[in-house]
Design an enzyme around this catalytic site. Structure first.
Site, PDB file in Angstrom:
ATOM      1  N   HIS A 143       0.578 -11.640  12.889  1.00  0.00           N
ATOM      2  CA  HIS A 143      -0.490 -12.190  12.033  1.00  0.00           C
ATOM      3  C   HIS A 143      -1.425 -11.085  11.521  1.00  0.00           C
ATOM      4  O   HIS A 143      -2.592 -11.347  11.230  1.00  0.00           O
ATOM      5  CB  HIS A 143      -1.316 -13.255  12.765  1.00  0.00           C
ATOM      6  CG  HIS A 143      -0.476 -14.266  13.495  1.00  0.00           C
ATOM      7  ND1 HIS A 143      -0.064 -15.438  12.921  1.00  0.00           N
ATOM      8  CD2 HIS A 143       0.057 -14.249  14.740  1.00  0.00           C
ATOM      9  CE1 HIS A 143       0.674 -16.122  13.793  1.00  0.00           C
ATOM     10  NE2 HIS A 143       0.768 -15.416  14.901  1.00  0.00           N
ATOM     11  N   SER A 200      -6.507   8.673 -10.011  1.00  0.00           N
ATOM     12  CA  SER A 200      -7.150   7.748 -10.927  1.00  0.00           C
ATOM     13  C   SER A 200      -7.824   8.554 -12.028  1.00  0.00           C
ATOM     14  O   SER A 200      -8.362   9.629 -11.777  1.00  0.00           O
ATOM     15  CB  SER A 200      -8.183   6.920 -10.158  1.00  0.00           C
ATOM     16  OG  SER A 200      -9.151   6.415 -11.052  1.00  0.00           O
ATOM     17  N   LYS A 223      -9.619   9.229  -5.622  1.00  0.00           N
ATOM     18  CA  LYS A 223      -8.475   8.360  -5.351  1.00  0.00           C
ATOM     19  C   LYS A 223      -7.145   9.091  -5.228  1.00  0.00           C
ATOM     20  O   LYS A 223      -6.857  10.020  -5.972  1.00  0.00           O
ATOM     21  CB  LYS A 223      -8.338   7.337  -6.489  1.00  0.00           C
ATOM     22  CG  LYS A 223      -9.506   6.364  -6.558  1.00  0.00           C
ATOM     23  CD  LYS A 223      -9.320   5.231  -5.608  1.00  0.00           C
ATOM     24  CE  LYS A 223      -8.387   4.223  -6.262  1.00  0.00           C
ATOM     25  NZ  LYS A 223      -8.243   3.044  -5.451  1.00  0.00           N
ATOM     26  N   ASN A 231      -3.505   7.262  -4.934  1.00  0.00           N
ATOM     27  CA  ASN A 231      -2.916   5.927  -4.877  1.00  0.00           C
ATOM     28  C   ASN A 231      -1.440   5.957  -4.469  1.00  0.00           C
ATOM     29  O   ASN A 231      -0.690   6.799  -4.949  1.00  0.00           O
ATOM     30  CB  ASN A 231      -3.037   5.241  -6.237  1.00  0.00           C
ATOM     31  CG  ASN A 231      -4.482   5.010  -6.632  1.00  0.00           C
ATOM     32  OD1 ASN A 231      -5.337   4.766  -5.776  1.00  0.00           O
ATOM     33  ND2 ASN A 231      -4.758   5.111  -7.921  1.00  0.00           N
ATOM     34  N   GLU A 258       3.924   0.926  -4.088  1.00  0.00           N
ATOM     35  CA  GLU A 258       3.467  -0.246  -4.862  1.00  0.00           C
ATOM     36  C   GLU A 258       4.501  -0.646  -5.909  1.00  0.00           C
ATOM     37  O   GLU A 258       4.809  -1.826  -6.091  1.00  0.00           O
ATOM     38  CB  GLU A 258       2.140   0.051  -5.559  1.00  0.00           C
ATOM     39  CG  GLU A 258       0.959   0.074  -4.619  1.00  0.00           C
ATOM     40  CD  GLU A 258      -0.306   0.516  -5.335  1.00  0.00           C
ATOM     41  OE1 GLU A 258      -1.113  -0.357  -5.673  1.00  0.00           O
ATOM     42  OE2 GLU A 258      -0.479   1.720  -5.567  1.00  0.00           O
TER      43      GLU A 258
END
Ligand code: ARG
Length: 477
Positions: A174, A295, A301, A303, A308
């Site tokens: 969970h 970014s 940043k 990323n 993704e």
């Protein structure tokens, strides 16, 4: 719709001037210009050229073997096709949309180059069995490439698992801290998912490698063909048993897309974990700069674009599976033009899978595991609470009572802002008189994972043995 990843090597040249179609005999007016473009597949099926030529060469050899072609005709056809292959690879082949598809383009060019013998190549076959054969040959090669990439990724995971066999981290259920595990164990869980994908790919290949050629349009052919001869030439394991089924079956493409969708689902789940783990909130891993992007507005940043994007690709792979299932569901036997729609989803699934596997196999060795952060996270969240309950059970307390006792101890800790191993022996003994000093051995992370020392367990010793078994399984099949 064609996906152009770095993995696609062949770039088709632009279409050229119209040519004559081979089937105009019974027609009284030319094809409507839009219909011509609408029904043509050459823009996307030209990637089958190598396999189309291989299929034609095998067919010509077979026709000569049974006496339908002379050996001179066969040799002229084979030499002509070899020249066409070279012409295509030089990017000089005059692809024509008027000739509809890769098959008619190559056949027309052959006749242009070698004269009447070229017109005999299509004896005893149809584009219906030809295209089914080409797609199977093409997919068979791609499956072998994909399998090698998949194995490269599994090997990378095994190496990482061995390196981090002792690294402690929280295991989650969970997404809440559950029990301590080793990082290596988590990597081998990923490897297991991919090993199942490899098994599915292997199974799929068995059904891909069956030859439709000889089915002709739908009913077979009246020429004395030798299908076993052609199958041997092309490396097929078997010939399709029923001509109607042979030209209309696309199960093999659906099976490949099912493999791709499930692999995509696994890569997506792995990606989700990498995205979470590489965030500053988790800080579990660092992905090499070469696999991240920045970014344009926020200078701090970094990323995780690769995981993704791979997570996102799962959507398109699922889409291709549904597209093919839907394509086939209402089709009567035998061949229907609908089947031309099998190619773009299948090709894109192949390209997408190859791209995702390549980037993952390159990226995994460049993952840095933040051992200290993982350890600190495992120490938070009462990850050894189950070990305390198991300790009480070993001292004679029934498991349900032990569960209750530890639950109370955890609540005490939450209220005091402390963790279980931080309590004194006296404080712990207040929850159960059977608790003594030696309880600290089971409350430690090392003690917790070492205790799970059986096949499939997270103990470092087991992880190392499991990694060795994965290597052996990869060598086996
Ligand atoms: N381009 C066609 C396809 O991909 C080849 C087979 C065409 N056969 C036909 N009878 N129209 O399915």
């Amino acid at each position: 719709m064609l996906y152009c990843g770095a993995v696609q090597t062949y770039h088709p040249p632009p279409m050229t001037a119209p040519k004559e179609k081979p089937w105009t005999g019974r027609f009284t007016e030319p094809t409507d210009a839009f219909v011509e473009a609408f029904t043509a597949s050459v823009e996307f099926d030209q990637r089958l050229y190598r396999h189309d030529i291989a299929g034609s060469i095998a067919h010509a050899r077979m026709l000569a073997h049974v006496g339908v072609l002379t050996s001179a005709e066969r040799d002229a056809i084979i030499a002509g096709l070899a020249e066409i292959l070279a012409e295509i690879e030089r990017g000089e082949f005059p692809w024509s949309i008027r000739l509809e598809d890769v098959h008619m383009n190559i056949e027309a060019r052959l006749t242009e180059r070698i004269g009447p013998a070229g017109k005999k190549l299509h004896t005893g076959r149809s584009r219906n069995d030809q295209v089914a054969t080409d797609v199977r040959l093409y997919l068979r090669d791609e499956i072998d490439t994909i399998r090698a990439e998949l194995e490269r990724l599994i090997h990378a995971l095994v190496e990482l698992a061995e390196r981090e066999a002792e690294t402690l981290m929280p295991g989650f259920t969970h997404l809440q801290t559950a029990q301590p595990i080793t990082f290596g164990h988590h990597m081998l869980a990923w490897a297991e998912m991919l090993l199942r994908d490899r098994g599915r790919l292997h199974d799929c290949r068995c059904r891909v490698n069956v030859m439709p050629l000889g089915a002709a349009a739908l009913a077979g052919t009246s020429y004395p063909i030798d299908r076993a001869f052609t199958a041997r030439e092309l490396g097929f394991d078997a010939v399709a048993e029923n001509s109607l089924d042979a030209v209309s079956d696309r199960d093999f493409a659906i099976e490949f897309c099912a493999f791709a969708a499930l692999l995509g689902t696994h890569l997506s789940r792995m990606s989700e974990e990498l995205v979470l783990w590489s965030s500053s909130q988790f800080g579990f891993v660092d992905i090499a700069d070469a696999f991240c992007t920045g970014s344009s507005i926020m200078p701090q940043k970094k990323n995780p674009d690769v995981p993704e994007l791979v997570r996102g690709k799962a959507g398109r792979l699922n889409g291709h599976l549904i597209a093919l299932l839907t394509l086939m569901k209402g089709q009567p036997l035998a061949y229907n033009k609908d089947n031309q729609e099998d190619k773009e989803p299948l090709f894109d699934a192949i390209d997408t899978v190859k791209g995702c596997l390549k980037v993952y196999a390159d990226m995994v060795p460049r993952i840095t595991v933040q051992r200290e952060a993982l350890r600190a996270a495992a120490l938070r969240g009462f990850s050894t609470a189950t070990d305390l309950a198991d300790y009480l059970v070993r001292k004679g307390v029934p498991f349900r009572d032990a569960h209750e006792i530890v639950g109370k101890a955890v609540r005490y800790c939450i209220e005091a802002g402390r963790d279980l191993p931080e309590l004194t022996a006296a404080e712990l003994a207040a929850f159960s008189p059977v608790i003594t000093e030696e309880v600290y051995a089971v409350l430690s992370l090392e003690g917790s994972v070492a205790a799970r020392n059986h096949i499939g367990g997270t103990a470092p010793e087991q992880v190392k043995a499991a990694a060795r078994r994965v290597r052996a399984r990869l060598a086996e099949l």
